[in-house]
Each structure stands twice: as C-alpha cells, then as structure tokens.
Design a protein around this motif. Structure first.
Motif, PDB file in Angstrom:
ATOM      1  N   TYR A  40      33.319  84.030 -40.333  1.00 25.01           N
ATOM      2  CA  TYR A  40      32.340  85.000 -39.854  1.00 25.01           C
ATOM      3  C   TYR A  40      31.710  84.524 -38.542  1.00 25.01           C
ATOM      4  CZ  TYR A  40      28.153  87.738 -39.244  1.00 25.01           C
ATOM      5  OH  TYR A  40      27.182  88.527 -38.687  1.00 25.01           O
ATOM      6  N   PHE A  41      31.295  83.275 -38.491  1.00 19.53           N
ATOM      7  CA  PHE A  41      30.587  82.786 -37.305  1.00 19.53           C
ATOM      8  C   PHE A  41      31.505  82.600 -36.097  1.00 19.53           C
ATOM      9  CE2 PHE A  41      27.323  81.699 -40.485  1.00 19.53           C
ATOM     10  CZ  PHE A  41      26.275  82.413 -39.902  1.00 19.53           C
ATOM     11  N   LYS A  42      32.814  82.621 -36.313  1.00 20.86           N
ATOM     12  CA  LYS A  42      33.748  82.577 -35.178  1.00 20.86           C
ATOM     13  C   LYS A  42      33.739  83.893 -34.410  1.00 20.86           C
ATOM     14  CE  LYS A  42      36.990  79.112 -36.770  1.00 20.86           C
ATOM     15  NZ  LYS A  42      38.260  78.881 -37.462  1.00 20.86           N
ATOM     16  N   GLN A  43      33.412  84.986 -35.080  1.00 22.90           N
ATOM     17  CA  GLN A  43      33.422  86.302 -34.419  1.00 22.90           C
ATOM     18  C   GLN A  43      32.288  87.181 -34.926  1.00 22.90           C
ATOM     19  OE1 GLN A  43      37.381  87.583 -36.310  1.00 22.90           O
ATOM     20  NE2 GLN A  43      36.192  89.461 -36.280  1.00 22.90           N
ATOM     21  N   ILE A  44      31.109  86.671 -34.922  1.00 19.14           N
ATOM     22  CA  ILE A  44      29.935  87.338 -35.486  1.00 19.14           C
ATOM     23  C   ILE A  44      29.999  88.857 -35.323  1.00 19.14           C
ATOM     24  CG2 ILE A  44      27.433  87.578 -35.356  1.00 19.14           C
ATOM     25  CD1 ILE A  44      27.358  84.624 -34.466  1.00 19.14           C
ATOM     26  N   VAL A  45      29.977  89.534 -36.461  1.00 18.18           N
ATOM     27  CA  VAL A  45      29.996  90.999 -36.498  1.00 18.18           C
ATOM     28  C   VAL A  45      28.594  91.455 -36.892  1.00 18.18           C
ATOM     29  CG1 VAL A  45      30.920  93.006 -37.714  1.00 18.18           C
ATOM     30  CG2 VAL A  45      32.429  91.086 -37.154  1.00 18.18           C
ATOM     31  N   LYS A  46      28.037  92.310 -36.061  1.00 22.40           N
ATOM     32  CA  LYS A  46      26.719  92.875 -36.386  1.00 22.40           C
ATOM     33  C   LYS A  46      26.925  93.938 -37.452  1.00 22.40           C
ATOM     34  CE  LYS A  46      23.689  91.050 -33.486  1.00 22.40           C
ATOM     35  NZ  LYS A  46      22.367  90.615 -33.789  1.00 22.40           N
ATOM     36  N   GLY A  47      26.473  93.666 -38.630  1.00 20.86           N
ATOM     37  CA  GLY A  47      26.605  94.615 -39.717  1.00 20.86           C
ATOM     38  C   GLY A  47      25.252  95.126 -40.153  1.00 20.86           C
ATOM     39  N   ASP A  48      25.280  95.978 -41.154  1.00 16.31           N
ATOM     40  CA  ASP A  48      24.055  96.553 -41.683  1.00 16.31           C
ATOM     41  C   ASP A  48      23.670  95.956 -43.033  1.00 16.31           C
ATOM     42  OD1 ASP A  48      23.611  98.765 -39.627  1.00 16.31           O
ATOM     43  OD2 ASP A  48      25.684  99.106 -40.243  1.00 16.31           O
ATOM     44  N   LEU A  49      24.636  95.314 -43.685  1.00 19.80           N
ATOM     45  CA  LEU A  49      24.406  94.690 -44.988  1.00 19.80           C
ATOM     46  C   LEU A  49      25.505  93.664 -45.218  1.00 19.80           C
ATOM     47  CD1 LEU A  49      22.871  94.658 -47.754  1.00 19.80           C
ATOM     48  CD2 LEU A  49      24.448  96.448 -48.516  1.00 19.80           C
ATOM     49  N   VAL A  50      25.112  92.515 -45.787  1.00 18.95           N
ATOM     50  CA  VAL A  50      26.078  91.461 -46.102  1.00 18.95           C
ATOM     51  C   VAL A  50      26.089  91.234 -47.608  1.00 18.95           C
ATOM     52  CG1 VAL A  50      26.641  88.999 -45.849  1.00 18.95           C
ATOM     53  CG2 VAL A  50      25.729  90.263 -43.891  1.00 18.95           C
ATOM     54  N   PHE A  51      27.298  91.214 -48.180  1.00 20.94           N
ATOM     55  CA  PHE A  51      27.480  90.745 -49.550  1.00 20.94           C
ATOM     56  C   PHE A  51      28.085  89.361 -49.437  1.00 20.94           C
ATOM     57  CE2 PHE A  51      27.314  95.324 -50.542  1.00 20.94           C
ATOM     58  CZ  PHE A  51      26.322  95.278 -51.512  1.00 20.94           C
ATOM     59  N   GLU A  75      19.680  80.391 -37.396  1.00 16.99           N
ATOM     60  CA  GLU A  75      19.955  79.761 -36.099  1.00 16.99           C
ATOM     61  C   GLU A  75      20.407  80.797 -35.069  1.00 16.99           C
ATOM     62  OE1 GLU A  75      22.734  76.481 -36.279  1.00 16.99           O
ATOM     63  OE2 GLU A  75      21.790  75.744 -38.120  1.00 16.99           O
ATOM     64  N   TYR A  76      21.193  81.765 -35.516  1.00 17.37           N
ATOM     65  CA  TYR A  76      21.708  82.810 -34.621  1.00 17.37           C
ATOM     66  C   TYR A  76      20.758  84.004 -34.516  1.00 17.37           C
ATOM     67  CZ  TYR A  76      26.317  80.680 -34.086  1.00 17.37           C
ATOM     68  OH  TYR A  76      27.352  79.841 -33.759  1.00 17.37           O
ATOM     69  N   ASP A  77      19.625  83.912 -35.219  1.00 18.13           N
ATOM     70  CA  ASP A  77      18.622  84.968 -35.218  1.00 18.13           C
ATOM     71  C   ASP A  77      19.210  86.310 -35.656  1.00 18.13           C
ATOM     72  OD1 ASP A  77      15.946  85.654 -34.948  1.00 18.13           O
ATOM     73  OD2 ASP A  77      16.218  86.403 -32.908  1.00 18.13           O
ATOM     74  N   LEU A  78      20.036  86.252 -36.688  1.00 17.18           N
ATOM     75  CA  LEU A  78      20.643  87.468 -37.245  1.00 17.18           C
ATOM     76  C   LEU A  78      19.744  88.006 -38.352  1.00 17.18           C
ATOM     77  CD1 LEU A  78      24.331  86.221 -37.522  1.00 17.18           C
ATOM     78  CD2 LEU A  78      23.425  87.845 -35.851  1.00 17.18           C
ATOM     79  N   HIS A  79      19.364  89.255 -38.230  1.00 17.50           N
ATOM     80  CA  HIS A  79      18.485  89.877 -39.221  1.00 17.50           C
ATOM     81  C   HIS A  79      19.251  91.001 -39.916  1.00 17.50           C
ATOM     82  CE1 HIS A  79      15.158  87.564 -37.666  1.00 17.50           C
ATOM     83  NE2 HIS A  79      15.587  87.867 -36.451  1.00 17.50           N
ATOM     84  N   ILE A  80      20.072  90.607 -40.864  1.00 21.66           N
ATOM     85  CA  ILE A  80      20.879  91.540 -41.634  1.00 21.66           C
ATOM     86  C   ILE A  80      20.535  91.295 -43.100  1.00 21.66           C
ATOM     87  CG2 ILE A  80      23.222  92.333 -42.175  1.00 21.66           C
ATOM     88  CD1 ILE A  80      24.162  90.747 -39.657  1.00 21.66           C
ATOM     89  N   PRO A  81      20.238  92.337 -43.870  1.00 20.50           N
ATOM     90  CA  PRO A  81      19.963  92.112 -45.294  1.00 20.50           C
ATOM     91  C   PRO A  81      21.179  91.473 -45.980  1.00 20.50           C
ATOM     92  CG  PRO A  81      19.594  94.427 -44.687  1.00 20.50           C
ATOM     93  CD  PRO A  81      20.182  93.744 -43.504  1.00 20.50           C
ATOM     94  N   VAL A  82      20.904  90.466 -46.810  1.00 17.74           N
ATOM     95  CA  VAL A  82      21.970  89.748 -47.515  1.00 17.74           C
ATOM     96  C   VAL A  82      21.736  89.846 -49.012  1.00 17.74           C
ATOM     97  CG1 VAL A  82      23.068  87.503 -47.908  1.00 17.74           C
ATOM     98  CG2 VAL A  82      22.268  88.101 -45.609  1.00 17.74           C
ATOM     99  N   VAL A  83      22.786  90.263 -49.725  1.00 20.71           N
ATOM    100  CA  VAL A  83      22.786  90.264 -51.183  1.00 20.71           C
ATOM    101  C   VAL A  83      23.807  89.225 -51.610  1.00 20.71           C
ATOM    102  CG1 VAL A  83      23.270  91.590 -53.277  1.00 20.71           C
ATOM    103  CG2 VAL A  83      22.184  92.712 -51.312  1.00 20.71           C
ATOM    104  N   THR A  84      23.361  88.244 -52.384  1.00 19.99           N
ATOM    105  CA  THR A  84      24.295  87.237 -52.883  1.00 19.99           C
ATOM    106  C   THR A  84      24.976  87.781 -54.126  1.00 19.99           C
ATOM    107  OG1 THR A  84      22.938  85.434 -52.019  1.00 19.99           O
ATOM    108  CG2 THR A  84      24.537  84.862 -53.715  1.00 19.99           C
TER     109      THR A  84
END
Length: 125
Positions: A40-51, A75-84
């Motif tokens: 993921y961090f090799k090609q950071i995709v701006k998404g709306d939700l992360v599982f 660290e990358y200041d990514l603000h995407i909701p994350v559901v584990t």
C-alpha cells in the motif's frame, strides 16, 4: 458524484476477493486490494475507507502488522477511516488499535461478519 473507493489490506487473497466481490456487488464501489501494508505505501491510494487485517505476515514474516500500518498512516498524514478485520482475540491489541483511531473492529470469525462489514460501509461512506 465521484465513486467511492474502498481499500482492503489483507494478506489472504481469498478473503480479499470475497470482501471485494461483496462490496462491489452490494454498493458498486471501487475496491483496491493490497496484500501488505508495504505494498500500500509503495503506491498510496487515497481511499474513502480502509478494511485492514491485523496480521499481514503470511507471505513475509517481517511484514508490518495492522498497528504498524496505522502508525505509518499518521506519518503520511492520511485521514481515512480504518476498520480492522481480524481473527485476533487479544483485548490489549484491540484496545491499542482503538487508541490509534480505528473506527471499528470486526472479528473475521464472527457469524455476523458480513452484516457488520455492510454496516461499516454504510456508516462510513
């Protein structure tokens, strides 16, 4: 209106495919799958939700885990909701994940997994 993008970070291709198909069929959203946090961090995709799975080391024993992923998001200041989504049962790990601002935790082994997954998509998108 732009199509929503859901990101799945899961080292099991089978599980990722099932979740991707469920979200695509049910909601029509774009789904991007990464088999590791590193991918993921090799090609950071701006998404709306992360599982996010917690253990991502089935292919690489030294792979980042879910907590490492959350710290790196900061660290990358990514603000995407994350559901584990994970089969972990260690309450200390789950509490640590919540301190790192996951929006929810879904037990992969729970009988209500799919209804909870659907609810998270509806709630967060």
């Amino acid at each position: 209106m732009d199509a929503k993008t859901v990101i799945i970070i899961e080292d099991s291709e089978i599980i990722a495919d099932l979740i991707k198909k469920f979200i695509t069929d049910k909601f029509g959203y774009i789904v991007k799958w990464f088999d590791s946090a590193e991918a993921y961090f090799k090609q950071i995709v701006k998404g709306d939700l992360v599982f996010l799975d917690f253990y991502l080391d089935s292919k690489n024993r030294s792979a980042m885990n879910g907590l490492d992923f959350l710290k790196k998001m900061d660290e990358y200041d990514l603000h995407i909701p994350v559901v584990t989504i994970s089969g972990i049962t260690d309450k200390k790990i789950i509490e640590e994940l919540k301190r790192h601002k996951i929006v929810n935790f879904i037990d992969k082994d729970a009988p209500e997994f799919w209804s909870r997954l659907e609810n998270e998509v509806r709630t967060n998108l």
